[in-house]
Design a protein around this motif. Sequence first.
Motif, mmCIF file in Angstrom:
data_model
loop_
_atom_site.group_PDB
_atom_site.id
_atom_site.type_symbol
_atom_site.label_atom_id
_atom_site.label_comp_id
_atom_site.label_asym_id
_atom_site.label_seq_id
_atom_site.Cartn_x
_atom_site.Cartn_y
_atom_site.Cartn_z
ATOM 1 N N ALA A 16 0.829 -1.207 0.000
ATOM 2 C CA ALA A 16 0.000 0.000 0.000
ATOM 3 C C ALA A 16 0.864 1.257 0.000
ATOM 4 N N ILE A 20 0.997 4.117 -2.974
ATOM 5 C CA ILE A 20 0.754 5.533 -2.691
ATOM 6 C C ILE A 20 1.919 6.384 -3.193
ATOM 7 N N ILE A 101 -4.558 5.326 -4.984
ATOM 8 C CA ILE A 101 -4.302 5.828 -3.630
ATOM 9 C C ILE A 101 -5.445 5.424 -2.703
ATOM 10 N N LEU A 102 -6.673 5.564 -3.175
ATOM 11 C CA LEU A 102 -7.828 5.167 -2.369
ATOM 12 C C LEU A 102 -7.789 3.680 -2.053
ATOM 13 N N ILE A 105 -5.193 3.107 0.644
ATOM 14 C CA ILE A 105 -5.652 3.556 1.966
ATOM 15 C C ILE A 105 -6.656 2.568 2.539
ATOM 16 N N MET A 108 -4.843 -0.327 3.910
ATOM 17 C CA MET A 108 -4.167 -0.102 5.186
ATOM 18 C C MET A 108 -5.149 -0.030 6.356
ATOM 19 N N LEU A 109 -6.374 0.395 6.083
ATOM 20 C CA LEU A 109 -7.315 0.623 7.178
ATOM 21 C C LEU A 109 -8.208 -0.570 7.500
#
Length: 138
Positions: A16, A20, A101-102, A105, A108-109
């Motif tokens: 990730a 990014i 990028i989304l 993210i 990662m979350l």
Amino acid sequence: MGGYPPYTGFTEFAIALGVILSAIVSLLGTSSRKRMVAMGEARLQDLSEMTGILDPKQLFPVFGPPDMGRVWRNVTLLDIRRARAPAGWIMSSDLVDYACILAAIIGMLFNHSLIPLLLLGALGIQTAGWIVSARVPK
């Protein structure tokens, strides 16, 4: 982690983060190319990367010949968008980079069984963009 090997979290985070960073570098490059087009100083590299047309001879029918300094002065961003091939979307589309990028993210979350597939898709798109951009004429 529910059945995952203990290293999966770090691997997903590393992928990730790489996606990014790659997308940010791509966005910066695209921004500078857009600025050159807006100033009326589009060069062969700018047009090739933004349209995905990798053969310089194919740019002449689309945009006409350049001036004596090998610069296209009357090309607009709308002209480039109309002429964009799939390779141009991968190399220099802000929308594609923001989507990557989304995805990174989200990777990662959240912890879901489809997250690795999402991250690999974003990584594949970014990698394809770099591979195709290496073929842009200099």
